[in-house]
Design a protein around this motif. Structure first.
Motif, PDB file in Angstrom:
ATOM      1  N   ASP A  96       0.807  -1.218   0.000  1.00 52.86           N
ATOM      2  CA  ASP A  96       0.000   0.000   0.000  1.00 52.86           C
ATOM      3  C   ASP A  96       0.839   1.267   0.000  1.00 52.86           C
ATOM      4  O   ASP A  96       0.297   2.365  -0.176  1.00 52.86           O
ATOM      5  CB  ASP A  96      -0.908   0.001   1.230  1.00 52.86           C
ATOM      6  N   GLY A  97       2.132   1.147   0.218  1.00 52.09           N
ATOM      7  CA  GLY A  97       2.957   2.332   0.228  1.00 52.09           C
ATOM      8  C   GLY A  97       4.425   1.988   0.349  1.00 52.09           C
ATOM      9  O   GLY A  97       4.794   0.830   0.553  1.00 52.09           O
ATOM     10  N   VAL A  98       5.264   3.036   0.203  1.00 51.95           N
ATOM     11  CA  VAL A  98       6.710   2.873   0.298  1.00 51.95           C
ATOM     12  C   VAL A  98       7.281   4.022   1.112  1.00 51.95           C
ATOM     13  O   VAL A  98       6.930   5.185   0.896  1.00 51.95           O
ATOM     14  CB  VAL A  98       7.382   2.876  -1.093  1.00 51.95           C
ATOM     15  N   VAL A  99       8.153   3.670   2.054  1.00 48.26           N
ATOM     16  CA  VAL A  99       8.918   4.673   2.789  1.00 48.26           C
ATOM     17  C   VAL A  99      10.396   4.397   2.518  1.00 48.26           C
ATOM     18  O   VAL A  99      10.857   3.265   2.673  1.00 48.26           O
ATOM     19  CB  VAL A  99       8.645   4.600   4.305  1.00 48.26           C
ATOM     20  N   GLY A 100      11.123   5.404   2.084  1.00 52.22           N
ATOM     21  CA  GLY A 100      12.538   5.240   1.753  1.00 52.22           C
ATOM     22  C   GLY A 100      13.415   6.020   2.700  1.00 52.22           C
ATOM     23  O   GLY A 100      13.057   7.117   3.132  1.00 52.22           O
ATOM     24  N   ALA A 101      14.567   5.439   3.028  1.00 52.95           N
ATOM     25  CA  ALA A 101      15.487   6.089   3.960  1.00 52.95           C
ATOM     26  C   ALA A 101      16.783   6.483   3.246  1.00 52.95           C
ATOM     27  O   ALA A 101      17.371   5.687   2.522  1.00 52.95           O
ATOM     28  CB  ALA A 101      15.816   5.148   5.123  1.00 52.95           C
ATOM     29  N   ASN A 102      17.154   7.721   3.441  1.00 49.90           N
ATOM     30  CA  ASN A 102      18.463   8.230   2.989  1.00 49.90           C
ATOM     31  C   ASN A 102      18.655   8.168   1.471  1.00 49.90           C
ATOM     32  O   ASN A 102      17.730   8.426   0.729  1.00 49.90           O
ATOM     33  CB  ASN A 102      19.589   7.506   3.721  1.00 49.90           C
ATOM     34  N   HIS A 103      19.862   7.769   1.043  1.00 50.20           N
ATOM     35  CA  HIS A 103      20.294   7.926  -0.352  1.00 50.20           C
ATOM     36  C   HIS A 103      19.373   7.327  -1.405  1.00 50.20           C
ATOM     37  O   HIS A 103      19.319   7.823  -2.527  1.00 50.20           O
ATOM     38  CB  HIS A 103      21.674   7.280  -0.530  1.00 50.20           C
ATOM     39  N   VAL A 104      18.684   6.233  -1.055  1.00 49.68           N
ATOM     40  CA  VAL A 104      17.902   5.543  -2.081  1.00 49.68           C
ATOM     41  C   VAL A 104      16.821   6.454  -2.662  1.00 49.68           C
ATOM     42  O   VAL A 104      16.400   6.287  -3.813  1.00 49.68           O
ATOM     43  CB  VAL A 104      17.291   4.242  -1.500  1.00 49.68           C
ATOM     44  N   GLY A 105      16.425   7.466  -1.895  1.00 50.66           N
ATOM     45  CA  GLY A 105      15.403   8.390  -2.383  1.00 50.66           C
ATOM     46  C   GLY A 105      15.881   9.339  -3.449  1.00 50.66           C
ATOM     47  O   GLY A 105      15.072   9.971  -4.123  1.00 50.66           O
ATOM     48  N   ILE A 106      17.175   9.450  -3.626  1.00 48.64           N
ATOM     49  CA  ILE A 106      17.698  10.361  -4.651  1.00 48.64           C
ATOM     50  C   ILE A 106      17.397   9.832  -6.043  1.00 48.64           C
ATOM     51  O   ILE A 106      16.979  10.575  -6.927  1.00 48.64           O
ATOM     52  CB  ILE A 106      19.221  10.562  -4.478  1.00 48.64           C
ATOM     53  N   THR A 107      17.590   8.549  -6.248  1.00 47.29           N
ATOM     54  CA  THR A 107      17.493   7.996  -7.599  1.00 47.29           C
ATOM     55  C   THR A 107      16.286   7.096  -7.804  1.00 47.29           C
ATOM     56  O   THR A 107      16.053   6.654  -8.924  1.00 47.29           O
ATOM     57  CB  THR A 107      18.760   7.173  -7.910  1.00 47.29           C
ATOM     58  N   TRP A 108      15.512   6.821  -6.746  1.00 53.50           N
ATOM     59  CA  TRP A 108      14.373   5.921  -6.897  1.00 53.50           C
ATOM     60  C   TRP A 108      13.363   6.527  -7.862  1.00 53.50           C
ATOM     61  O   TRP A 108      12.926   7.656  -7.673  1.00 53.50           O
ATOM     62  CB  TRP A 108      13.711   5.673  -5.542  1.00 53.50           C
ATOM     63  N   PRO A 109      12.975   5.805  -8.936  1.00 53.97           N
ATOM     64  CA  PRO A 109      12.098   6.414  -9.948  1.00 53.97           C
ATOM     65  C   PRO A 109      10.663   6.616  -9.482  1.00 53.97           C
ATOM     66  O   PRO A 109       9.965   7.465 -10.017  1.00 53.97           O
ATOM     67  CB  PRO A 109      12.171   5.407 -11.105  1.00 53.97           C
TER      68      PRO A 109
END
Lengths: 155, 172
Positions: free
Chosen positions: B27-40
């Motif tokens: 139902d959702g995604v929470v990203g931590a730190n660097h992975v959020g820079i390039t996650w499409p």
């Protein structure tokens, strides 16, 4: 413009603009080629994804094992090519993630039409229905796949 | 019941993400730190215990790539950084769990790329030598996460167990 990412002077820096890789904040515009000295996989990946020619020097084998986004995440099908992707009439009944004989899944099909990742059937249905609506407006052929340039997608 | 994915920075994050979607729907995604820079894709929240880095260089770096903003940016400046009773830090991975369960209200979460082991990051081949220093924080948070969190590998999987299709679907 040709760049070299290095933390010290290097014989390959002649004719290239020097950048310190420690301060990399993203790719630069107008770059034709990049030379990277040492283990800087994020820089390599960023320019590689942008289609810039990358040459890595003095890279240890360990750095080459760094993970990169799988193809379906990093390269969505361009909008002008999506109309060529086959959508079966019974796409609603496709399995979410475990492929049947044909290998087609709802998740894999929807990933073609979504700009981001697809997490559930609802998101998949939205992505596919939006594509069908777009095709209806444009008059793109759908249904049995005749005239389709691309085969069904396997996941 | 709602289930979220947590994306961390270990080099297994993409493999774990694919494995998770093979098991079920989320139902959702929470990203931590660097992975959020390039996650499409777009996170429900991009979180970090490093607000000075997330709010400026990392957000700017993502925008320079032409990627859309995540729905929310949540750092330790916006919310409590730990679970009640958790005295030691658990890394941004455990902070992401806390945000997903407490602040965003998801019922369960599955950890991808959060093994908390001395292994490489997805963007850095050197081993994360500080991993073990965060284990105590996870152990202290167990009353809050034992029944609601599963992991695809490493220390966190040993502590919490691995996800399966029934658990993700809420059948167990």
């Amino acid at each position: 413009m040709d760049l070299i990412y290095s933390q010290s002077r290097h014989p390959l820096m002649d004719g290239r603009q020097l950048r310190n890789p420690r301060f990399f904040q993203g790719i630069e515009e107008g770059v034709k080629s990049v030379v990277i000295i040492g283990n800087w996989p994020l820089i390599s990946a960023a320019y590689g994804l942008a289609g810039v020619r990358v040459q890595e020097i003095d890279v240890t084998p360990a750095s080459r094992s760094v993970a990169l986004p799988p193809p379906e995440l990093k390269r969505p099908v361009p909008t002008d090519e999506r109309g060529q992707v086959y959508i079966p009439e019974d796409w609603v009944g496709l399995p979410w993630s475990r492929p049947t004989d044909a290998g087609l899944t709802l998740r894999g099909l929807a990933a073609v039409f979504a700009d981001g990742s697809v997490l559930n059937k609802t998101q998949a249905s939205v992505a596919i229905n939006e594509e069908l609506a777009r095709r209806a407006v444009l008059g793109v052929i759908t249904g049995d796949g005749s005239g389709q340039a691309l085969p069904p997608i396997n996941q | 019941m709602t289930v979220a994915l947590i994306l961390g920075g270990a080099d297994c994050v993409y493999r774990d993400f694919e494995a998770a979607l093979d098991l079920g729907e989320f139902d959702g995604v929470v990203g931590a730190n660097h992975v959020g820079i390039t996650w499409p894709g777009i996170f429900d929240a991009w979180v970090s215990l490093h607000p000075d880095r997330l709010k400026r260089p990392w957000v700017a770096s993502r925008r320079r790539r032409g990627l859309p903003d995540h729905k929310a940016v949540i750092t330790s400046e916006e919310t409590e950084r730990r679970f009640p009773g958790q005295e030691n830090a658990g890394s941004s991975g455990l902070f992401a769990v806390k945000v997903a369960l407490v602040d965003l209200g998801f019922d369960r979460v599955v950890l991808c790329g959060v093994p908390l082991t001395r292994t490489a990051h997805f963007d850095d081949p050197t081993d994360w030598k500080y991993a073990e220093s965060y284990h105590e924080g996870w152990t202290q948070a167990l009353p809050h996460i034992r029944d609601r969190v599963r992991s695809f590998g490493g220390f966190t999987q040993q502590l919490l167990g691995a996800p399966d299709a029934a658990w993700i679907a809420g059948d167990s």
